[in-house]
Enzyme design. Structure first.
Site, PDB file in Angstrom:
ATOM      1  N   ARG B  51      11.963  -8.649  -1.430  1.00 12.65           N
ATOM      2  CA  ARG B  51      10.573  -8.498  -0.991  1.00 12.65           C
ATOM      3  C   ARG B  51       9.641  -8.723  -2.169  1.00 12.65           C
ATOM      4  NH1 ARG B  51      11.328  -2.376   1.396  1.00 12.65           N
ATOM      5  NH2 ARG B  51      13.312  -2.798   2.459  1.00 12.65           N
ATOM      6  N   ASP B  53       5.582  -7.311  -3.130  1.00 16.43           N
ATOM      7  CA  ASP B  53       4.546  -6.372  -2.686  1.00 16.43           C
ATOM      8  C   ASP B  53       3.238  -7.069  -2.343  1.00 16.43           C
ATOM      9  OD1 ASP B  53       5.984  -4.060  -2.812  1.00 16.43           O
ATOM     10  OD2 ASP B  53       5.338  -3.528  -4.852  1.00 16.43           O
ATOM     11  N   ARG B 198       6.126  -4.668 -13.438  1.00 18.32           N
ATOM     12  CA  ARG B 198       4.764  -4.161 -13.613  1.00 18.32           C
ATOM     13  C   ARG B 198       4.719  -2.963 -14.569  1.00 18.32           C
ATOM     14  NH1 ARG B 198       3.070  -3.771  -7.384  1.00 18.32           N
ATOM     15  NH2 ARG B 198       1.340  -2.580  -8.290  1.00 18.32           N
TER      16      ARG B 198
END
Lengths: 245, 245
Positions: B51, B53, B198
């Site tokens: 996936r 985000d 991140r």
């Protein structure tokens, strides 16, 4: 009252153009909404160097407005940028003479038009450059440039909807250069008619792709007939780059 | 039935992430809608390498799906790109072995994180890079990189919501370089935990801006405590760059 001159960038992709219109998100409306917030709800009209169409971007749009607020000029930029949405940014703001007018005092403008040279569409460029997948004859396209330089009646190169009568404009500079897979057209003139940059670049690309000859340009200019020039290419490749005063 | 392997780019800014969820525009949903149109309304599930985000972009996401259609592989790209919205593009599609699995067969991924080094916000970069206005100590930041290389338990560098038990991952390459006013971080590893890129880049920027020392990294890794690492910086600077099989 103090008049301010303010230089803006905006990403035109989420706007229905610059000018206020009912039920549409426009740059002018966002500017006036932000200024109203700074002025306790009082409306503060802004005047731009000119409109930009839906999807058209700006790197150096100029506006003026009047304010009674005693904000140091150094704080104005932060105050406005805090209130403006992310797709508009104030680059510079300065005090202007009371008689300064963002539209009437303009002596020239620079526009750039970005073409993405690729057979494959790129999601990151879809709103920022016009995709063009044909091979380009740069020699032919360069040959055409010289016919645009100088003062001409650009009736053939503006929207047929143009109501303004005097269609003589002076193009001071017109060139193109490559930046990676982008082909950038740069035009500097004393003023541009409605859709003029998009039609000139559209016509140049038709010359580049061999659909027409560069030597047609003088005749197209002379005939003052919009149907003779090339197509109006999309607004999303166009940037109001700089306004001269 | 033929299995296809397909490489995609997408601009994540208008998506609520990759994975289908109710009442949200997602990449997976757009892909499955396009494929259903090609298959007379029959649903064709797609499986991605993983996936992404909300706001996160992809230059090289990989998916697989099965189709009974007899479309030459050369036509698939055009067929899908015609049906997909402008913010998703198929870069390549090829036949895959029946046993190929876009998620389970992954042996590594490359992510890039783009930082816009500027005190002034730029409307054209707002969705594509994380604006950072502090001066950066590149020597300190470079010093920190070496502590991430190799196999480590990255519990301190993944979301506290991570439920997966085995948090050992191997970072093969980690570097940064400048591209104009962008600072680009490049990470290659055998896999990445939730928010891992991140948080690593967020921590590196805290080192670069002098908030912390590069020599804290070994201890932060060892303590397996998310609260010890830096903040999770926004998704809109992150790009899934490449998936390795």
């Amino acid at each position: 009252m103090q008049r301010y001159q303010c230089t803006l960038s905006y990403d035109g992709s989420q706007f229905s153009g610059y000018q206020v219109q009912p039920n549409a998100r426009t740059v002018q409306k966002e500017l006036e909404t932000a200024l109203a917030k700074l002025h306790k709800g009082n409306s503060v009209p802004v005047t731009a160097s000119g409109r930009t169409d839906a999807g058209v971007h700006a790197k150096g749009q100029v506006i003026h407005f009047d304010s009674p607020l005693h904000i140091p000029v150094s704080k104005w930029e932060l105050a406005l940028n805090t209130l403006l949405p992310g797709d508009i940014a104030v680059n510079r703001i300065e005090k202007a003479a009371a008689g300064f007018h963002a539209r009437f005092d303009t002596v020239g403008k620079e526009y750039r038009y970005f073409v993405h040279l690729s057979a494959r569409r790129d999601p990151f460029k879809r709103n920022y450059a016009y995709q063009f997948s044909y091979p380009i004859d740069y020699v032919a396209m360069k040959e055409a440039l010289k016919f645009f330089i100088g003062s001409h009646d650009f009736t053939s190169f503006c929207s047929a909807k143009t109501t303004i009568e005097d269609r003589v404009r002076t193009i001071k500079e017109i060139e193109f250069f490559e930046e990676g897979d982008l082909l950038v057209f740069r035009l500097v003139g004393n003023g541009f008619l409605y859709n003029m940059v998009r039609i000139i670049v559209g016509t140049l690309l038709e010359i580049g792709s061999g659909e027409r000859s560069p030597y047609q340009i003088p005749e197209i200019l002379e005939k003052r007939d919009r149907t003779l020039a090339g197509k109006t290419i999309p607004g999303h490749g166009l940037y109001l780059w700089k306004v001269f005063y």
